[in-house]
Design an enzyme around this catalytic site. Structure first.
Site, short mmCIF file in Angstrom:
data_model
loop_
_atom_site.label_atom_id
_atom_site.label_comp_id
_atom_site.label_asym_id
_atom_site.label_seq_id
_atom_site.Cartn_x
_atom_site.Cartn_y
_atom_site.Cartn_z
N GLN A 97 -35.99 6.44 -1.15
CA GLN A 97 -35.70 6.27 -2.89
C GLN A 97 -36.79 5.96 -3.17
O GLN A 97 -37.56 4.94 -3.76
CB GLN A 97 -34.96 5.85 -3.46
CG GLN A 97 -34.31 6.35 -5.13
CD GLN A 97 -33.52 5.97 -5.88
OE1 GLN A 97 -32.57 4.82 -5.70
NE2 GLN A 97 -32.75 6.87 -6.95
N HIS A 103 -31.10 11.82 -8.50
CA HIS A 103 -31.54 13.49 -8.17
C HIS A 103 -30.71 13.33 -6.74
O HIS A 103 -30.87 12.58 -6.14
CB HIS A 103 -32.79 13.62 -8.25
CG HIS A 103 -33.87 12.66 -7.35
ND1 HIS A 103 -34.20 11.12 -7.10
CD2 HIS A 103 -34.41 12.48 -6.45
CE1 HIS A 103 -34.72 10.70 -6.73
NE2 HIS A 103 -34.91 11.35 -5.88
N HIS A 105 -32.07 16.03 -3.47
CA HIS A 105 -32.86 17.29 -2.77
C HIS A 105 -32.33 17.82 -2.15
O HIS A 105 -31.12 17.92 -1.72
CB HIS A 105 -34.02 16.23 -1.79
CG HIS A 105 -34.87 14.92 -2.30
ND1 HIS A 105 -35.94 15.19 -2.47
CD2 HIS A 105 -34.07 13.83 -2.69
CE1 HIS A 105 -36.27 14.30 -2.30
NE2 HIS A 105 -35.22 13.28 -2.55
#
Ligand code: 5GP
Ligand code: ZN
Length: 117
Positions: A97, A103, A105
Site C-alpha cells: 500500500q 481503496h 483496485h
C-alpha cells in the site's frame, strides 16, 4: 490519519484533479494515474479510513461490503464481466500500500497472473 494531507481525501474534495468515472454520495471510482492494465480503476470510499484492517465492527463491515459491491458494478459498467477482472486491496507495507486511504483496485482488460509480485 489526518485527512487534510491525504491524497484521496483531496481528490474526494476536488482539491486534486482526478478522472472520476463514477461517483455516489459515499464512493468514487477514478482512473489510476499509473495504470497496470487496460482498465485500472480505484474504488474509494469518500470517508477516510487508512486500510481494510481499520474497517471494523458493523459499520466497517458494511463499508467493505458496499465498496466491494460497487467495484463489481463498475466492472459491469465497464464491460468486464465477460472477460473477467481482478479486485484487490493492499494493506500496509507488506501489502504494497502506498496511499494510506482505503481503496480497491479494479483491474481488467488483460489476463492477470498469479502469484502477484
Ligand atoms: P496502493 O499502492 O496504495 O495500493 O495504490 C495507490 C494507487 O494510487 C497506485 O496504483 C497509484 O498509481 C495511484 N495514484 C497515486 N497517486 C495518484 C493520483 O494523484 N491520482 C490517481 N488517479 N491515482 C494515483
Ligand atoms: Zn483520506
Amino acid at each position: 490519519m489526518g485527512s487534510d494531507s491525504c491524497l484521496f481525501c483531496k481528490i474526494v474534495r476536488g482539491d486534486v484533479k482526478a478522472d472520476i468515472v463514477y461517483r455516489t454520495p459515499t464512493l468514487i471510482a477514478i482512473k489510476d494515474i499509473n495504470p497496470q492494465a487496460p482498465v485500472h480503476v480505484l474504488v474509494i470510499p469518500t470517508r477516510h479510513l487508512t486500510a481494510a484492517r481499520d474497517a471494523r465492527g458493523e459499520e466497517g463491515t458494511q463499508l467493505l461490503g458496499r465498496t466491494l459491491a460497487f467495484a463489481t458494478e463498475v466492472a459491469t459498467e465497464l464491460g468486464l464481466d465477460a472477460g473477467g477482472y481482478r479486485i484487490v486491496t493492499n494493506s500496509g507495507a507488506d501489502g504494497g500500500q502506498t496511499v494510506l486511504h482505503l481503496h480497491f483496485h479494479l483491474l481488467g482488460g488483460r489476463r492477470m497472473t498469479w502469484p502477484p509480485g
